[in-house]
Every structure is written in C-alpha cells, then in structure tokens.
Design a protein around this motif. Structure first.
Motif, PDB file in Angstrom:
ATOM      1  N   ASP A 143      -3.952   7.987   0.714  1.00 43.77           N
ATOM      2  CA  ASP A 143      -2.938   8.195   1.751  1.00 43.77           C
ATOM      3  C   ASP A 143      -3.552   8.221   3.143  1.00 43.77           C
ATOM      4  O   ASP A 143      -3.034   7.597   4.076  1.00 43.77           O
ATOM      5  CB  ASP A 143      -2.213   9.530   1.517  1.00 43.77           C
ATOM      6  N   THR A 144      -4.654   8.957   3.295  1.00 41.59           N
ATOM      7  CA  THR A 144      -5.270   9.112   4.608  1.00 41.59           C
ATOM      8  C   THR A 144      -5.645   7.763   5.203  1.00 41.59           C
ATOM      9  O   THR A 144      -5.428   7.514   6.405  1.00 41.59           O
ATOM     10  CB  THR A 144      -6.533   9.992   4.504  1.00 41.59           C
ATOM     11  N   ARG A 145      -6.172   6.879   4.389  1.00 45.54           N
ATOM     12  CA  ARG A 145      -6.597   5.564   4.865  1.00 45.54           C
ATOM     13  C   ARG A 145      -5.421   4.633   5.122  1.00 45.54           C
ATOM     14  O   ARG A 145      -5.373   3.928   6.146  1.00 45.54           O
ATOM     15  CB  ARG A 145      -7.571   4.954   3.848  1.00 45.54           C
ATOM     16  N   VAL A 146      -4.443   4.640   4.221  1.00 42.98           N
ATOM     17  CA  VAL A 146      -3.287   3.762   4.378  1.00 42.98           C
ATOM     18  C   VAL A 146      -2.497   4.134   5.630  1.00 42.98           C
ATOM     19  O   VAL A 146      -2.206   3.283   6.486  1.00 42.98           O
ATOM     20  CB  VAL A 146      -2.376   3.833   3.134  1.00 42.98           C
ATOM     21  N   TYR A 147      -2.165   5.406   5.761  1.00 37.65           N
ATOM     22  CA  TYR A 147      -1.344   5.820   6.901  1.00 37.65           C
ATOM     23  C   TYR A 147      -2.141   5.851   8.200  1.00 37.65           C
ATOM     24  O   TYR A 147      -1.556   5.744   9.289  1.00 37.65           O
ATOM     25  CB  TYR A 147      -0.699   7.173   6.601  1.00 37.65           C
ATOM     26  N   GLY A 148      -3.461   5.989   8.110  1.00 40.60           N
ATOM     27  CA  GLY A 148      -4.286   5.859   9.304  1.00 40.60           C
ATOM     28  C   GLY A 148      -4.192   4.452   9.868  1.00 40.60           C
ATOM     29  O   GLY A 148      -4.054   4.261  11.092  1.00 40.60           O
ATOM     30  N   ASP A 149      -4.275   3.448   8.996  1.00 42.69           N
ATOM     31  CA  ASP A 149      -4.121   2.051   9.434  1.00 42.69           C
ATOM     32  C   ASP A 149      -2.736   1.802  10.025  1.00 42.69           C
ATOM     33  O   ASP A 149      -2.577   1.103  11.031  1.00 42.69           O
ATOM     34  CB  ASP A 149      -4.360   1.098   8.259  1.00 42.69           C
ATOM     35  N   ILE A 150      -1.715   2.385   9.386  1.00 42.44           N
ATOM     36  CA  ILE A 150      -0.350   2.190   9.864  1.00 42.44           C
ATOM     37  C   ILE A 150      -0.161   2.814  11.244  1.00 42.44           C
ATOM     38  O   ILE A 150       0.516   2.254  12.112  1.00 42.44           O
ATOM     39  CB  ILE A 150       0.660   2.780   8.853  1.00 42.44           C
ATOM     40  N   ARG A 151      -0.767   3.978  11.473  1.00 42.46           N
ATOM     41  CA  ARG A 151      -0.666   4.618  12.791  1.00 42.46           C
ATOM     42  C   ARG A 151      -1.223   3.718  13.888  1.00 42.46           C
ATOM     43  O   ARG A 151      -0.665   3.625  14.983  1.00 42.46           O
ATOM     44  CB  ARG A 151      -1.407   5.960  12.788  1.00 42.46           C
ATOM     45  N   VAL A 152      -2.351   3.063  13.589  1.00 39.94           N
ATOM     46  CA  VAL A 152      -2.957   2.167  14.574  1.00 39.94           C
ATOM     47  C   VAL A 152      -2.034   0.984  14.856  1.00 39.94           C
ATOM     48  O   VAL A 152      -1.775   0.631  16.015  1.00 39.94           O
ATOM     49  CB  VAL A 152      -4.329   1.675  14.073  1.00 39.94           C
ATOM     50  N   ALA A 192       3.792   9.544 -10.434  1.00 43.55           N
ATOM     51  CA  ALA A 192       2.899   9.871 -11.557  1.00 43.55           C
ATOM     52  C   ALA A 192       2.481  11.334 -11.504  1.00 43.55           C
ATOM     53  O   ALA A 192       2.434  12.028 -12.535  1.00 43.55           O
ATOM     54  CB  ALA A 192       1.666   8.963 -11.508  1.00 43.55           C
ATOM     55  N   GLU A 193       2.202  11.818 -10.303  1.00 47.39           N
ATOM     56  CA  GLU A 193       1.815  13.220 -10.115  1.00 47.39           C
ATOM     57  C   GLU A 193       2.925  14.154 -10.588  1.00 47.39           C
ATOM     58  O   GLU A 193       2.676  15.143 -11.287  1.00 47.39           O
ATOM     59  CB  GLU A 193       1.555  13.446  -8.615  1.00 47.39           C
ATOM     60  N   ASN A 194       4.152  13.820 -10.235  1.00 51.86           N
ATOM     61  CA  ASN A 194       5.282  14.676 -10.599  1.00 51.86           C
ATOM     62  C   ASN A 194       5.619  14.604 -12.077  1.00 51.86           C
ATOM     63  O   ASN A 194       6.032  15.609 -12.673  1.00 51.86           O
ATOM     64  CB  ASN A 194       6.509  14.294  -9.763  1.00 51.86           C
ATOM     65  N   ILE A 195       5.435  13.447 -12.677  1.00 53.97           N
ATOM     66  CA  ILE A 195       5.663  13.342 -14.119  1.00 53.97           C
ATOM     67  C   ILE A 195       4.690  14.241 -14.869  1.00 53.97           C
ATOM     68  O   ILE A 195       5.067  14.953 -15.812  1.00 53.97           O
ATOM     69  CB  ILE A 195       5.515  11.872 -14.577  1.00 53.97           C
ATOM     70  N   VAL A 235      -6.087  13.976  -6.222  1.00 49.00           N
ATOM     71  CA  VAL A 235      -7.206  13.767  -5.300  1.00 49.00           C
ATOM     72  C   VAL A 235      -7.241  12.318  -4.809  1.00 49.00           C
ATOM     73  O   VAL A 235      -7.395  12.053  -3.600  1.00 49.00           O
ATOM     74  CB  VAL A 235      -8.544  14.141  -5.971  1.00 49.00           C
ATOM     75  N   LEU A 236      -7.095  11.372  -5.730  1.00 51.35           N
ATOM     76  CA  LEU A 236      -7.127   9.961  -5.345  1.00 51.35           C
ATOM     77  C   LEU A 236      -5.992   9.621  -4.387  1.00 51.35           C
ATOM     78  O   LEU A 236      -6.183   8.852  -3.436  1.00 51.35           O
ATOM     79  CB  LEU A 236      -7.042   9.081  -6.595  1.00 51.35           C
ATOM     80  N   ARG A 237      -4.795  10.198  -4.632  1.00 52.54           N
ATOM     81  CA  ARG A 237      -3.662   9.907  -3.748  1.00 52.54           C
ATOM     82  C   ARG A 237      -3.947  10.383  -2.334  1.00 52.54           C
ATOM     83  O   ARG A 237      -3.628   9.683  -1.360  1.00 52.54           O
ATOM     84  CB  ARG A 237      -2.392  10.574  -4.271  1.00 52.54           C
ATOM     85  N   LYS A 266       0.832  -1.203   0.000  1.00 49.64           N
ATOM     86  CA  LYS A 266       0.000   0.000   0.000  1.00 49.64           C
ATOM     87  C   LYS A 266       0.868   1.255   0.000  1.00 49.64           C
ATOM     88  O   LYS A 266       0.556   2.240  -0.672  1.00 49.64           O
ATOM     89  CB  LYS A 266      -0.942  -0.010   1.202  1.00 49.64           C
ATOM     90  N   VAL A 267       1.967   1.230   0.771  1.00 50.06           N
ATOM     91  CA  VAL A 267       2.879   2.372   0.780  1.00 50.06           C
ATOM     92  C   VAL A 267       3.531   2.541  -0.584  1.00 50.06           C
ATOM     93  O   VAL A 267       3.678   3.668  -1.085  1.00 50.06           O
ATOM     94  CB  VAL A 267       3.948   2.202   1.880  1.00 50.06           C
ATOM     95  N   ALA A 268       3.926   1.424  -1.206  1.00 46.78           N
ATOM     96  CA  ALA A 268       4.524   1.493  -2.543  1.00 46.78           C
ATOM     97  C   ALA A 268       3.549   2.110  -3.540  1.00 46.78           C
ATOM     98  O   ALA A 268       3.956   2.865  -4.435  1.00 46.78           O
ATOM     99  CB  ALA A 268       4.943   0.099  -2.999  1.00 46.78           C
ATOM    100  N   MET A 269       2.265   1.801  -3.378  1.00 47.07           N
ATOM    101  CA  MET A 269       1.255   2.386  -4.267  1.00 47.07           C
ATOM    102  C   MET A 269       1.185   3.899  -4.096  1.00 47.07           C
ATOM    103  O   MET A 269       1.057   4.644  -5.077  1.00 47.07           O
ATOM    104  CB  MET A 269      -0.108   1.752  -3.976  1.00 47.07           C
ATOM    105  N   THR A 270       1.290   4.380  -2.857  1.00 43.97           N
ATOM    106  CA  THR A 270       1.279   5.835  -2.649  1.00 43.97           C
ATOM    107  C   THR A 270       2.492   6.476  -3.307  1.00 43.97           C
ATOM    108  O   THR A 270       2.400   7.564  -3.875  1.00 43.97           O
ATOM    109  CB  THR A 270       1.261   6.181  -1.143  1.00 43.97           C
ATOM    110  N   TRP A 271       3.635   5.811  -3.254  1.00 44.80           N
ATOM    111  CA  TRP A 271       4.847   6.361  -3.875  1.00 44.80           C
ATOM    112  C   TRP A 271       4.712   6.404  -5.396  1.00 44.80           C
ATOM    113  O   TRP A 271       5.151   7.360  -6.045  1.00 44.80           O
ATOM    114  CB  TRP A 271       6.062   5.525  -3.482  1.00 44.80           C
TER     115      TRP A 271
END
Length: 295
Positions: free
Chosen positions: A77-86, A29-32, A71-73, A19-24
């Motif tokens: 991100d909010t959901r992926v890193y929210g789970d990681i925080r827990v 893609a955003e920067n390209i 927007v999708l990122r 999931k983290v790799a997907m955010t990266w």
C-alpha cells in the motif's frame, strides 16, 4: 476546463487501477481470514479434546497467513499510494498553473486527502461492510427479527446522515476557503491578520466538530436502541440459553462498533466531494469569488 484533467476518486484510482485492485483483494483476503478465526478456534478446541492436531495446525496456519497478508499489504500500500500521490500532485499542479500560490499550496495538500481515503479509510470501510454482512447473517440464524432490528437501525442512521450531508459539505467548504488564504497571509500580512486568520480557522473547525458530535450522538442512540431491542426480542426465542443471549448481545454490540464506521466514512466523503469540486472549479469563477471577498 477542456485544458484540465478532471479530479475525482475514480480518476485517482485510474492512475494505477490494477495496483489499487490488488490492494483491495488483499483487504478482502485479510477479512476472510479474520472472519474464519472464531470458527477455526472452535475446531481447534474440539481437536485438542479429541487428541487431534490437524485442526490446531489449520488454526495456526490461518494465523500465520493473516500476519503475512497484513504485513505484505501494508508494504505494498505504501508504495502504490505513494506513487499515486506523486502523479495526482503533478496533475493538480498542471490544472492550477494559473492559480495564485496560496490557493495552489492549499489545494495540493487537499488533493492528498483523496489518496489518504483510498489508503486508510476505504480498507476500513470494506472491513466494516464485510463484518456487518456477517453479523446480520449470524443474528438471522437466531431469529429474523434480530437481523431486521439492526438493519432498521442502519437505515435510520443513513437517513440522519443524509439530512446532514449538505451541512457537512458547507462547513468543509468554509474551512477550505479560509485555508486557501494562509500562504498569502503568511507572505505579506501583519501579525494581526495572521491572528485573525487562525481565529477563523478555529471557528470553522469548532462548527464542524460540533456538528459531527451532534450527528454521531444521534446515530449512537439509534444503534444502542437496536441493541436494547434485540435484548428484548430474546423473549421470542423458545427457551433461550444463557449462551444464546450472550451471543446475541455480543454480536449486537459488535454491530454498533462496526456500523459507526459508515457515517464516519460518509463524513469523509462529504469533505472529499467539496475538495474535488474545488479542484475542478473553473478558475474564472474562483477569481470572481476572491474578488467579492476582497470587497
């Protein structure tokens, strides 16, 4: 610490690696798309002048794609890193089960900074890295010396920060030591103790801020010297046009704006290094240190 799980940025990423790799990937893609915008704008202008709508549509599609990916990122991100925080909080709480409540509360809050770095600072660092490489390549197309100038400034900037790394780590350690006492002070100490605690926090924060200001002032000076150097090196170009001079100066200034992200991120990494050592510290060592404080 065989009964504890080691905490590090790598271990945080390993909590949800795919999931983290997907955010990266989404950040890349955003920067390209961002990098391609100036080029697509040029094509769109040429297309409009030639009564061709295809380049304009391509530019519009890239803008729409950039908005969608951005927007999708952020949703993702909010959901992926929210789970990681827990998950991270559960691991830290397990490791600190024998620690007093004051230190445990402070370290649980500190552990969130590891995830905050991955969610907020790392994408900004990736953006800065991609833009820096692009700017160096573009400056090199005018003359190699322009690229060498900004690269030399970058090396000097890293050298300055490298000399101050241990100082940042030490100052963050003193601030975190004081922060760990807060709940204990709030629980049973008189108001005078709380006031003294807050004054000590202020003192450590001022020391850290003053050091940052001096380091960033030195780094800014080095980067601006590279801008002035590039402006002077324009003389090496055969009959440079006004547009070429403007482009060189503009990209050099963009380099300063982007390069400053690197020492900012390195300062955060210095703090995170101190925090991870604190989270992984042998509890017996910590208790000995606390006992020495009491004496």
């Amino acid at each position: 610490m065989s009964n504890q799980n080691s905490i590090s940025l790598f271990s945080v990423v390993s909590l949800s690696p795919f999931k983290v790799a997907m955010t990266w990937l989404m950040v890349v893609a955003e920067n390209i798309l961002l990098i391609l915008l100036p080029l697509l704008i040029g094509y769109a202008i040429d297309g409009v002048l030639e009564n061709s709508t295809a380049p304009l549509l391509a530019f519009a599609a890239s803008l729409f794609g950039l908005v969608v990916v951005s927007v999708l990122r952020r949703f993702y991100d909010t959901r992926v890193y929210g789970d990681i925080r827990v998950k991270l909080a559960e691991t830290v709480a397990h490791n600190l089960r024998g620690t007093d409540i004051s230190a445990k509360n402070a370290r649980l809050m500190m552990s969130r900074e590891l995830v905050d770095f991955l969610e907020n600072d790392l994408p900004a660092l990736m953006t800065a890295g991609i833009q820096l490489v692009s700017i160096v390549i573009i400056l090199a197309t005018f003359h190699t010396y322009f690229a060498l100038s900004v690269l030399a400034a970058s090396c000097a900037m890293l050298l300055v920060y490298g000399c101050c790394h241990s100082t940042f780590k030490h100052l963050n350690g003193r601030l975190n030591d004081q922060t760990e006492k807060q709940v204990k002070i709030l629980s049973g100490k008189p108001f005078a103790a709380l006031s003294a605690h807050l004054e000590k926090l202020k003192k450590h924060e001022i020391a850290l801020s003053d050091t940052e200001a001096l380091v960033y002032g030195c780094i800014f000076s080095l980067l601006f010297v590279s801008v002035l150097g590039n402006l002077w090196l324009v003389n090496m170009l055969p009959s440079p046009s006004t547009g070429e001079v403007f482009s060189i100066l503009t990209y050099s200034l963009e380099f300063v704006d982007t390069a400053i992200m690197l020492p900012v991120t390195l300062q955060v990494l210095s703090r995170l290094e101190e925090i991870t050592q604190r989270l992984n510290r042998d509890e017996s060592v910590f208790n000995d240190k606390e006992a020495s404080y009491e004496v």
